[in-house]
Every structure is written in structure tokens, then in C-alpha cells.
Design a protein around this motif. Structure first.
Motif, PDB file in Angstrom:
ATOM      1  N   ASN A 278       1.003  -1.171   0.107  1.00 21.18           N
ATOM      2  CA  ASN A 278       0.020   0.067   0.040  1.00 21.18           C
ATOM      3  C   ASN A 278       0.877   1.209   0.047  1.00 21.18           C
ATOM      4  N   ARG A 279       1.189   1.656  -1.192  1.00 15.31           N
ATOM      5  CA  ARG A 279       2.473   2.759  -1.151  1.00 15.31           C
ATOM      6  C   ARG A 279       2.141   4.122  -0.647  1.00 15.31           C
ATOM      7  N   PRO A 280       0.655   4.661  -0.527  1.00 17.88           N
ATOM      8  CA  PRO A 280       0.229   5.624  -0.279  1.00 17.88           C
ATOM      9  C   PRO A 280       0.349   5.701   1.353  1.00 17.88           C
ATOM     10  N   LYS A 281       0.314   4.357   1.642  1.00 20.87           N
ATOM     11  CA  LYS A 281       0.213   4.307   3.402  1.00 20.87           C
ATOM     12  C   LYS A 281       1.617   4.370   3.819  1.00 20.87           C
ATOM     13  N   VAL A 282       2.390   3.615   3.136  1.00 19.63           N
ATOM     14  CA  VAL A 282       3.961   3.537   3.318  1.00 19.63           C
ATOM     15  C   VAL A 282       4.442   4.998   3.404  1.00 19.63           C
ATOM     16  N   LYS A 283       4.124   5.533   2.441  1.00 19.52           N
ATOM     17  CA  LYS A 283       4.792   7.086   2.105  1.00 19.52           C
ATOM     18  C   LYS A 283       4.251   7.640   3.244  1.00 19.52           C
ATOM     19  N   GLN A 284       3.168   7.767   3.672  1.00 16.62           N
ATOM     20  CA  GLN A 284       2.472   8.556   4.752  1.00 16.62           C
ATOM     21  C   GLN A 284       3.271   8.100   6.327  1.00 16.62           C
TER      22      GLN A 284
ATOM     23  N   ILE B 170       9.623   4.145  -2.880  1.00 16.56           N
ATOM     24  CA  ILE B 170       8.671   3.855  -1.891  1.00 16.56           C
ATOM     25  C   ILE B 170       8.955   2.548  -1.306  1.00 16.56           C
ATOM     26  N   ASP B 171       8.855   1.419  -2.010  1.00 12.47           N
ATOM     27  CA  ASP B 171       9.027   0.353  -1.718  1.00 12.47           C
ATOM     28  C   ASP B 171      10.381   0.079  -0.864  1.00 12.47           C
ATOM     29  N   MET B 172      11.361   0.621  -1.123  1.00 14.84           N
ATOM     30  CA  MET B 172      12.705   0.495  -0.499  1.00 14.84           C
ATOM     31  C   MET B 172      12.592   1.041   0.755  1.00 14.84           C
ATOM     32  N   LEU B 173      11.467   1.972   1.266  1.00 16.93           N
ATOM     33  CA  LEU B 173      11.442   2.562   2.498  1.00 16.93           C
ATOM     34  C   LEU B 173      11.233   1.579   3.522  1.00 16.93           C
TER      35      LEU B 173
ATOM     36  N   ALA C  90       8.552  14.745  -0.330  1.00 19.03           N
ATOM     37  CA  ALA C  90       9.243  14.196  -1.219  1.00 19.03           C
ATOM     38  C   ALA C  90       8.398  13.430  -2.359  1.00 19.03           C
ATOM     39  N   GLU C  91       8.923  13.566  -3.393  1.00 20.42           N
ATOM     40  CA  GLU C  91       8.310  12.949  -4.706  1.00 20.42           C
ATOM     41  C   GLU C  91       9.187  11.619  -5.073  1.00 20.42           C
ATOM     42  N   LEU C  92       8.500  10.419  -4.726  1.00 20.12           N
ATOM     43  CA  LEU C  92       9.378   9.251  -4.593  1.00 20.12           C
ATOM     44  C   LEU C  92       8.811   8.428  -6.026  1.00 20.12           C
TER      45      LEU C  92
ATOM     46  N   LEU D  72      11.264  10.037   8.375  1.00 19.26           N
ATOM     47  CA  LEU D  72      12.135   9.269   7.455  1.00 19.26           C
ATOM     48  C   LEU D  72      12.439  10.027   6.211  1.00 19.26           C
ATOM     49  N   ILE D  73      11.341  10.603   5.756  1.00 24.52           N
ATOM     50  CA  ILE D  73      11.476  11.224   4.500  1.00 24.52           C
ATOM     51  C   ILE D  73      10.835  12.600   4.459  1.00 24.52           C
ATOM     52  N   ALA D  74      10.988  13.558   3.821  1.00 24.31           N
ATOM     53  CA  ALA D  74      10.189  14.765   3.631  1.00 24.31           C
ATOM     54  C   ALA D  74       8.788  14.868   3.479  1.00 24.31           C
TER      55      ALA D  74
END
Lengths: 154, 691
Positions: free
Chosen positions: B465-471, B490-493, B483-485, B478-480
Motif C-alpha cells: 500500500n504505497r500511499p500508506k507506506v509513504k505517509q 517507496i518500496d525501498m522505504l 518528497a517525490e518518490l 524518515l522522508i520529507a
């Protein structure tokens, strides 16, 4: 630990060596062997006092330039230098010195605390001094010279 | 006392193999269960495994183990006899029982008290299946086992009574003795059934000088007069099934005047003293119908060797290879002509040394199967806890990997499987809604690919769930925030320290260790881990590992006067750039055009601090390398010397890890060359890799 009376009568065997005009020594139990200088492979991003690594019968052994570590100048290593291979805890480390001068036995009581001097490196790396005839031997603290923290590199 | 602890150690080692056979068998039954059938031979194999464990456990007075194994065995026997029908629920119970059995074994081995709770529940479940049987077996039987390997033959129903006479041709194979069976014991049990006359046939026995004492040379012809039905005779030989050639023929009538011999003659010599190797057995070529059973029972001959010894051998062989390289170089430097005898002898030496090295490496290689079997169990337990239905499919179990790699892979893999169950597979309702089968599927596969081992954990869940991971990553700083990823980024996060998608700490994953631990464990093995995920279809975690931790094929290169080694596996190609292909990008950074793509250039000499960055690549070589994420970059080296196999020497004990350096090796001249870690070199540029 044995009692203090016993400790006084106990003696230690030391390997004495020279860096420039100064004489140092190490407990013989930490010395594994002494060998002549062979060119080391440079390690990237290593501290300035790390000369690199050499092949000691199949193991990779880092070599310290002790003169550099003790701020005693930076001699260019050549064939006249020797490497003392030491074991600190589980690490095997070689230290580059000018020459090995002596192997001697001194009573434990002969080791005096390092006098308070202005030199930082003396305070940090010399664990004690020993008077032998009219010379002064500085007992090197190997752990301080090569902190085991380096092992946590990963 | 030492002796008995030796035997004990051997018992537990054998139990490991038996548990493996047990799990194998259960998995095999799993596959045929759809048809409501279980291959009788497989059920037998499972039964035998449990029975052997019980027998051994009895000898060591491991009563909890014996009790549990007995209940397990009784239920298996019911299955074998067709009294209960195999179905998925039964198999699940069997799997759980097998897990518990292996727990009990581990507990017994380590001398800790096994947890009685789990056992009691399983015992009652198992007993419920066999109905009345468990009454008789619940108490008091535990002591009976241990030394009587044929307990089951006593549960005789007095059916079909009638005096009969049978001729039994019995030819043990070498494996029968190797497995610790003793014909005299079998004969004695036969003697319990009726009158036995045994005739020894030693016609095959060779002259003493030619005798191979491990072989089986002796055959017996037994004549049995008994009131028992014929299947009782079969049961006596049940445990040597496949380990001997057996022929049972009913004779018309009992020959008169049989001497009463409960302990038949030849057995006396065999039995007189514990001379385990005394009866020289010999494997006869299995006759037609026997061969199928044989494959199930006869294991390949193996030797148990302490790992230390193997490692010492590997080290010495590594030295030998280095020494050989040094010798080659000396001969070359001495100007000895190529056609001389010295040179050709040296070439032979070289190929021999390499052959020895490969053979020694092969000793350390092991099939990954036991590890995968452990993972099946992890998946089962994890799905129990998570309340999800999950099936673990394994592929490529025979793939051989270095033992150390297997050992050190267990923890990361466990974590990944738990993650897949916990986060990957959706709850049943969600799966139904998405039109997928309710049972989630996790595929664990291993394969050799271009000199590396590729292990994949693939689930058919909802994908990342990439939006959730990014959020979450943004929420944890961990990221700004803005951030544009890319999706891959995002998976690597997930691999970042301190990242965990579960907002609630669940029982399964989220114990404070995250995928970052997995990543560092795999990196420590010289491996890489990567993710690919498709929303709605699932996620694949790929681990790529070196085949061995001891050698690698490398390109020996010159970097600013230092000899270094680049692993061949990482190199895509090497090229000499044309000046017009090299472009500046920003201040100082450069890229090279390779077939229309712009690839960043890394000057290794500068990256390792050996020299200031060079601007002119015309006299240098670019080495195109690629990491697991398919990110490419071009490494600048000054020259390529050679391509050769190098022995990997760890740096951790002496100096510690150096960024960009994977390990060291010793070259032909005795000097040390550092092995470059191309992935870290590439990672340094991308900014998302290691610092």
C-alpha cells in the motif's frame, strides 16, 4: 587478582622497541611475532595512522604506523622498519616501529604511572613508564592505540 | 558416560533426519489429499518415522516424547489401516503434531522441560480420531517401548485363525544393517508367532581376504508354522520394508518334526555379542517390485563430520590456491618458457587445485530443503495467530547453498514469511471481495541463477500500500513530507530502520525488528534483497546470495595504482569511452552515454580517496555495473589486469567494515587486494542506498 604483596614480586616480560629517539615497550604476551616490513595495501577512508593491510600467512592484518599515531612524525616505511604483530582481544594488528631493541624482564613494581605531561598522546597511549638503567621505556596501551570500537563498522 | 552421550547425540541427529522424512511424507500426502487418497507407501514412511522416534525416545526414557509419539503413531496407524479418511483438517493436525514432536525433541535434546499444554491438546485431538483406541493406550504403555521395536505386532485381533506353514526368504541389504536392524531380533519376534526353523545360506560369502565387512552376504530361509494370519508375518518385517528382499510363501502343510527354536540357529552367532558389523550384509540388486519401496527407505550413505574440520580443510585449500597462484607468478617472472615441463606441470597443478577447491566447497553445500521445511512451519503458526488461511508452496528445495548461508538465512526468512502472512495476505473477506481464493498462497522458491542463489518469497496478497507506506515514512520523519518518490523508491522505504507499517504491534511481526534487520542480515552474507509489488496481485521479495562465502570470480583491476577486484557477477560490460560520450552534469558529476542511456560515472580512485577526480577518461576503462534494483553506473578503473577466481578473506576480524569494500583477497604476489562492493558504489550515487 593476586594480593598486592604477590603483585610486587611478580615480574613481566616486555618487548622494547624504538620509534625515532624514544623507546617503548609492550607486554610480550600481546606480541605474536615480529617480521620485516612488507608493503601494505592501502585502505580507503582509513585514519591517517593506518598504513593498510598485509597478508600474514593468509589472514588480512591491518598495520598501524605507531609513530604517526603518537604524533612522532611520519616516517616513510622502508625495509629497515619492522612490524610487531600483536593480538588485542581477538583482533590481530601489526604495528610499524623503527626497530625492536630488547626483550627484558622487569618486576611489576618497576612500572610507574605515566607522569603528568602536556602531551595528549602520551596521556592517552602510555600506560606507564619503566626506568631501565638510564633509559625510560614507555609501556604502550594497545587498546587505546587501536580502539576495539572500530570493529563495529557494519 | 561419554559413550552414552555420544549415542544420545546420534539419536537426536537421526531424529532430525526422521523429522525431515516425516515432514516430507506429510507434504507428499498434502499433494494427493485432493483426491481423498494417501499413497500407502507414504503413510508407511510417515508412520515409520514416528515409530522410530518413539523407539529411540523410549531407550532414553523420554517419556513425554514417547507418550506423544505413541498417540501420533496410533492415529497414523488408523489412517494406514483405512479406519480414518485423510482430509485437509486431518493433515493440518498431523502437521501440528509433527511440529510438536520436533519441539519435544528439541526440548529433550536441550534438557528443558517440554511444554505439556500443547501436547495434551494435540493428544486429545489425536485420540478423538482413533476413538476407542486411546483408552487402551492412554496409560501404562509408555514404558513398553524403547527396546521392542515391534510393539504394534501385539495389537492382534484374533481373526482368521488357522494353522499355516510359511516359507520366508529373507535377504537383508547393507542398508538394513546400516539402519541398526538386527535379523536375530526379527527372528525372535517371528518365534513368538509360532515355530520357526531357520536355514542360513552363506553361499554368497566370499573368501575372507575378499570380504567387505560392511556388505550383506548372508540370506536366510525361514520356515514358520503358526496359527496367526499371514499379515502378522508382514508386520514383523514392516520396519525392514525396502531394506531387504523378502518373499513369503504359504506351504501346504507344516513339515513334521520341526525343532522348537524361538531363537534360530544363525541368530545365535549373530546375536552372541554386540558386534554390530559382524554379520556382513550385502545389498542385492533389488528385484523388480522391491525397487519402488527401496527408494523410500534406503538413504544415501553419508558421513557425519564436524563442521570445524571441513572449515579447516577449506581454509587450507584456499591457501593452496593462493600458493599455487604465487608459484605461477614466480615461474612466469623467472622467464621460464611456456612450453617447458615446469609450466605444463604447473598448469596441471592449477587445475587440480581448482578441482580440490570445488570439491571441498561442495562438502559445505547443502540442500535448502530443511530451511524451507522450517518455513512451512513458521507459515502455519503465523497463519494460526493471524487467523488467516495461508498455504506455503515451496519450489527448488534441492537447490544447494553453503551451510553458513542456510544457517544465517533462517532469521531473515522467518521474518519475511511472518511479514508476508501478517501484512501481505489480506483477510479472507477482503480476498473474497477481490475475487481471489480465500486461502492465501505464499510461494517460497530457490534457484541458481548466474552464479548466485536467488530466493524469492512471493505472496498473492494485496501488494504494498504505497500511499500508506509513504505517509508512515513521512510521519516518522524518515522522508520529507513533500518528497517525490518513485514506486520502487517507496518500496525501498520498508527497509529503512525504524519503519513498520503496522500501527498496532501485532503478535507476529512488529516486534521492533523490521525489514532493515532483514536487509542487513542478508547484506552481511554478501546478498541483496529487493522488492517488486503489484497492487492487488501481491509482493515478491527477492534475495540474491553468493553461492559460497569462500571464493568469487573477479576482475583484477588497477585503481590509482592500487590493485583491486570487482566481482564478475556485477559487471554488465566494460568499455573505453569516446570523449563525445562523456558529459558533465552539474558541478563535476559526469555521465556517459551507453546506447542512448545516460549512466552516472564513478571514479573509484576518487571515491576511495586515492586521488582527486579525473576528468579525462580516454586512457581509462569504464566498467558498467548493475545493482539489484537494475540501477546502473559506470566505474572508472585505470586498467584491467586479469580475470580470476579469488579466495575471499573477511576484514571484520582485523579492521572492520569499509564502505564500498566487500572483502579482501590475496593475489599471486602475496599482496592483499580489496574486493569492491559494486552495489555500495552504485548506492553511493543514488543517495537512497547506504550512507
Amino acid at each position: 587478582m593476586p594480593g598486592s604483596r604477590l603483585l610486587q614480586s611478580e615480574s613481566r616480560e616486555l618487548v622494547a622497541f624504538r620509534i625515532g629517539p624514544q623507546e617503548f615497550c609492550l607486554d610480550i604476551k600481546t606480541v605474536r611475532e615480529i617480521r620485516s616490513w612488507t608493503p601494505a595495501t592501502i585502505l580507503p577512508h582509513a585514519p591517517h595512522y593506518v598504513l593498510g593491510v598485509i597478508n600474514l600467512r593468509g589472514s588480512v592484518v591491518p598495520i598501524l604506523n605507531l609513530a604517526e599515531r603518537l604524533n612522532l612524525g611520519t616516517p616513510e616505511p622502508d625495509a629497515r622498519h619492522v612490524i610487531i604483530i600483536t593480538v588485542i582481544e581477538t583482533q590481530v594488528i601489526g604495528i610499524l616501529v623503527d626497530a625492536v631493541s630488547d626483550i627484558m624482564t622487569v618486576p611489576e613494581s618497576a612500572i610507574q604511572p605515566t607522569p603528568h605531561v602536556a602531551s595528549d598522546s602520551a596521556q592517552a597511549f602510555v600506560r606507564g613508564v619503566i626506568a631501565v638503567e638510564d633509559r625510560m621505556l614507555r609501556l604502550i596501551d594497545l587498546l587505546a592505540v587501536f580502539p576495539p570500537a572500530r570493529k563495529e563498522g557494519a | 558416560m561419554d559413550h552414552s552421550s555420544d549415542i544420545r547425540a546420534t539419536f537426536f541427529q537421526e531424529c532430525e533426519e526422521l523429522v525431515e522424512a516425516l515432514n516430507d511424507g506429510l507434504n507428499e500426502i498434502d499433494e494427493t489429499i485432493e483426491d481423498g487418497l494417501a499413497e500407502p507407501e507414504t503413510v508407511n514412511a510417515v508412520f515409520r518415522a514416528v515409530h522410530s522416534i518413539k523407539g529411540g525416545a523410549g531407550a532414553f526414557k523420554l517419556e513425554t516424547l514417547v507418550r506423544f509419539a505413541h498417540h501420533f503413531e496410533t492415529t497414523l496407524d488408523a489412517l494406514r489401516a483405512g479406519r480414518i479418511q485423510p482430509d485437509a483438517a486431518l493433515l493440518l493436525l498431523f502437521h501440528r503434531a509433527a511440529d510438536h514432536l520436533s519441539d519435544l525433541l528439541a526440548a529433550a535434546r536441550d534438557g528443558v522441560d517440554p511444554d505439556p499444554e500443547g501436547g495434551a491438546e494435540l493428544i486429545s485431538l489425536l485420540a478423538a480420531l482413533t476413538g476407542a483406541d486411546e483408552e487402551e493406550s492412554s496409560e501404562g504403555e509408555a514404558e513398553d517401548f524403547g527396546f521392542v521395536p515391534l510393539t504394534l505386532s501385539f495389537e492382534s485381533e484374533p481373526a482368521a485363525t488357522g494353522s499355516g506353514c510359511y516359507e520366508i526368504l529373507f535377504s537383508p541389504t547393507r542398508a538394513l544393517y546400516a539402519n541398526g536392524h538386527d535379523p536375530s531380533v526379527l527372528f525372535r519376534v517371528l518365534g513368538d508367532l509360532g515355530q520357526v526353523k531357520a536355514r542360513l545360506d552363506r553361499s554368497r560369502l566370499p573368501a575372507f581376504a575378499a570380504l567387505d565387512w560392511q556388505e550383506s552376504w548372508l540370506d536366510w530361509t525361514l520356515t514358520l508354522t503358526t496359527d496367526e494370519p499371514e499379515h502378522q508375518i508382514d508386520e514383523v518385517f514392516e520396519f525392514v520394508d525396502g531394506l531387504c528382499t523378502l518373499e513369503i510363501r504359504a506351504l501346504d502343510e507344516a513339515p513334521p518334526g520341526l525343532p522348537l527354536l524361538p531363537d534360530p540357529e544363525p541368530a545365535v552367532t549373530v546375536d552372541a555379542e554386540p558386534r554390530p558389523q559382524a554379520p556382513p550384509p550385502k545389498p542385492r540388486p533389488p528385484e523388480g517390485e522391491d525397487s519402488a519401496e527401496k527408494k523410500a527407505a534406503a538413504p544415501r550413505a553419508t558421513v557425519r563430520v564436524e563442521l570445524d574440520r571441513v572449515d579447516r580443510l577449506i581454509n587450507v585449500v584456499g591457501e593452496l590456491v593462493i600458493n599455487q597462484a604465487m608459484l605461477s607468478q614466480c615461474v612466469q617472472d623467472a622467464g621460464i618458457p611456456t612450453r617447458s615441463a615446469v609450466r605444463s606441470g604447473l598448469d596441471d597443478f592449477k587445475s587440480l587445485a581448482r578441482e580440490i577447491q570445488e570439491s571441498v566447497m561442495a562438502i559445505r553445500a547443502q540442500a535448502i530443503k530443511p530451511l524451507f521445511q522450517r518455513m512451512s512451519r513458521i507459515a502455519r503458526e503465523a497463519s494460526d495467530i493471524a487467523g488467516k488461511q495461508v498455504r506455503l508452496v515451496t519450489e527448488g528445495e534441492a537447490t544447494e547453498v553453503d551451510k553458513t548461508v542456510i544457517e544465517r538465512l533462517a532469521d531473515p526468512l522467518t521474518h519475511m514469511i511472518r511479514n508476508a502472512v501478517d501484512h501481505g495476505i489480506e483477510p479472507a473477506e477482503a480476498r473474497r471481495a477481490a475475487g481471489k481464493p480465500e486461502t492465501g498462497c505464499i510461494t517460497l522458491s530457490a534457484a541458481h541463477r548466474s552464479g548466485r542463489v536467488l530466493i524469492e518469497v512471493a505472496d498473492d496478497g494485496g501488494g504494498i500500500n504505497r500511499p500508506k507506506v509513504k505517509q508512515i515514512a513521512a510521519g516518522k520523519g524518515l522522508i520529507a513530507q513533500d518528497a517525490e518518490l518513485s514506486d520502487a523508491e517507496i518500496d525501498m522505504l520498508l527497509f529503512l530502520p525504524g519503519f513498520s507499517t503496522s500501527t498496532v504491534v501485532s503478535d507476529l511481526s512488529g516486534r521492533g525488528v523490521g525489514m532493515d534487520v532483514v536487509k542487513s542480515a542478508i547484506q552481511a552474507l554478501g546478498g541483496r534483497v529487493s522488492i517488486s509489488s503489484t497492487p492487488g496481485q501481491g509482493t515478491v521479495f527477492s534475495i540474491s546470495l553468493p553461492l559460497t562465502l569462500a571464493v568469487l570470480d573477479g576482475m583484477v583491476v588497477d585503481v590509482a595504482g592500487q590493485t583491486m577486484v570487482v566481482p564478475i557477477t556485477a559487471i554488465v560490460e566494460t568499455l573505453r569511452p569516446q570523449p563525445q560520450d562523456v558529459h558533465f552534469l552539474g558541478s563535476g558529476a559526469q555521465v556517459v552515454t551507453i546506447r542512448g542511456a545516460f549512466v552516472p560515472i564513478i571514479d573509484l580512485g576518487a571515491a576511495f580517496g586515492h586521488r582527486p577526480p579525473v576528468r579525462d577518461f580516454s586512457q581509462r576503462v569504464l566498467m558498467l555495473v548493475e545493482n539489484e534494483q537494475q540501477r546502473q553506473c559506470a566505474l572508472v578503473v585505470d586498467a584491467i589486469f586479469d580475470q580470476r577466481q579469488v579466495v575471499i578473506k573477511g576484514m571484520e576480524n582485523g579492521y572492520g567494515r569499509i564502505p564500498g569494500i566487500a572483502a579482501a583477497t590475496i593475489l599471486g604476489d602475496g599482496r592483499i587486494a580489496l574486493i569492491i562492493d559494486p552495489d555500495e558504489a552504485v548506492g553511493n550515487v543514488s543517495g537512497l542506498g547506504d550512507p
